[in-house]
Design a protein around this motif. Sequence first.
Motif, PDB file in Angstrom:
ATOM      1  N   THR A  81       0.811  -1.217   0.000  1.00  8.43           N
ATOM      2  CA  THR A  81       0.000   0.000   0.000  1.00  8.43           C
ATOM      3  C   THR A  81       0.842   1.263   0.000  1.00  8.43           C
ATOM      4  OG1 THR A  81      -1.696  -1.186   1.270  1.00  8.43           O
ATOM      5  CG2 THR A  81      -1.872   1.228   1.185  1.00  8.43           C
ATOM      6  N   PHE A  82       1.936   1.260   0.768  1.00  6.85           N
ATOM      7  CA  PHE A  82       2.697   2.488   0.994  1.00  6.85           C
ATOM      8  C   PHE A  82       4.104   2.481   0.404  1.00  6.85           C
ATOM      9  CE2 PHE A  82      -0.387   1.961   4.429  1.00  6.85           C
ATOM     10  CZ  PHE A  82      -1.077   3.156   4.350  1.00  6.85           C
ATOM     11  N   LEU A 132       4.948   8.657   3.812  1.00  9.72           N
ATOM     12  CA  LEU A 132       3.921   9.408   3.103  1.00  9.72           C
ATOM     13  C   LEU A 132       4.533  10.637   2.469  1.00  9.72           C
ATOM     14  CD1 LEU A 132       1.120   9.339   5.848  1.00  9.72           C
ATOM     15  CD2 LEU A 132       1.286   7.839   3.842  1.00  9.72           C
ATOM     16  N   ALA A 172       0.081  14.046   1.799  1.00  7.38           N
ATOM     17  CA  ALA A 172      -0.586  13.055   2.643  1.00  7.38           C
ATOM     18  C   ALA A 172      -0.302  13.319   4.118  1.00  7.38           C
ATOM     19  CB  ALA A 172      -0.148  11.653   2.251  1.00  7.38           C
ATOM     20  N   GLU A 184      -5.897  12.726   0.838  1.00  8.42           N
ATOM     21  CA  GLU A 184      -5.165  11.844  -0.061  1.00  8.42           C
ATOM     22  C   GLU A 184      -5.605  10.392   0.145  1.00  8.42           C
ATOM     23  OE1 GLU A 184      -1.861  11.941  -2.089  1.00  8.42           O
ATOM     24  OE2 GLU A 184      -3.066  13.668  -2.689  1.00  8.42           O
ATOM     25  N   LYS A 193      -3.898   7.762   0.335  1.00 10.59           N
ATOM     26  CA  LYS A 193      -3.041   7.074   1.301  1.00 10.59           C
ATOM     27  C   LYS A 193      -3.500   7.346   2.730  1.00 10.59           C
ATOM     28  CE  LYS A 193       0.118   4.939  -1.208  1.00 10.59           C
ATOM     29  NZ  LYS A 193      -0.496   5.098  -2.534  1.00 10.59           N
TER      30      LYS A 193
END
Length: 310
Positions: free
Chosen positions: A173-174, A205, A209, A252, A254
Amino acid sequence: VAFGALVAPCPASAEGAWPQDLPRYYPPGKQGLRGKHPGAFEAAHALRDGAPVGAVRQLEETYDLIVVGAGLSGLSAAYFWRSQHPNARILILDNHDDFGGHAKRNEVVLDGDVRLMNGGTLMVDSPFPYSAVSDGLLKSLGVDPKALSAECEDHQFYAQKGMGRGLFFDKETFGQDKLVDGFARDYDTPSSPEALNAFLAKTPLNDTARADLRSVLTGAVDPWPNLSSAEKKDRLSRISYESYLKDVLKVEPKVVAVMHSVTKGEWAVGIDAVTALDCWGFGYPGFSALKLEPGATKRMSFTPRGYCVG
């Protein structure tokens, strides 16, 4: 009162018996959150798959009450029936190796003393006072929740050992697997701007974000400044917490991912399945600037409504 296990399709051990039927098998001695252990699900899977579920035989036994499920509700049902029928024969069936349902326990021996730890459900939480039935059951069992809490709970245990909380960012995801310490408990606002800045600086991030996450955690934005508190609550009751973050606050993506699991501890579902109003009632971040008046509405679920009325 007798306890029994529901039929399973086949033994799970080389000895020809289920683990719980072997000598010296003691469930509370098993450590960790065991959940659906071997022996608990095979029969259901066999039914699902159309496979044989094992032999069924007629038992020459008679009971006045048969309770299916040995969790808190099943045990309580048997207890209440026995209180009204002292001589009743009661059979309680369960597909697990121990009674208690989700409220399993682990037993640990420390310096010769047996200590109990939760091996499942941590608490039976309610923002409202227990009902007369529930409170009466506890009293009849000799359980005083307040006294037990005062005697056994140590809310500073981890802090005294220099332990804190963190947030794990996964690579999928990140972009990287990273554990970031310093995250506030249960997504509460950090104790100081400095602590929040230190946490955000370590996250994987981007700057946008990070700014959006800071805005959510501090509740800095009121997206509906011209609406009354009642009107704001009504709108929040008609959208999910995810929609509030993504479509109203327009953070965002995220940041939505960071917040996605905040509701799982209470509801076992993500923020896409819980209303924003319930999340406000539960104290989750992002709502401070709305200046919502205290108090619940009819469009709130039981637990958040209880926390709103104190």
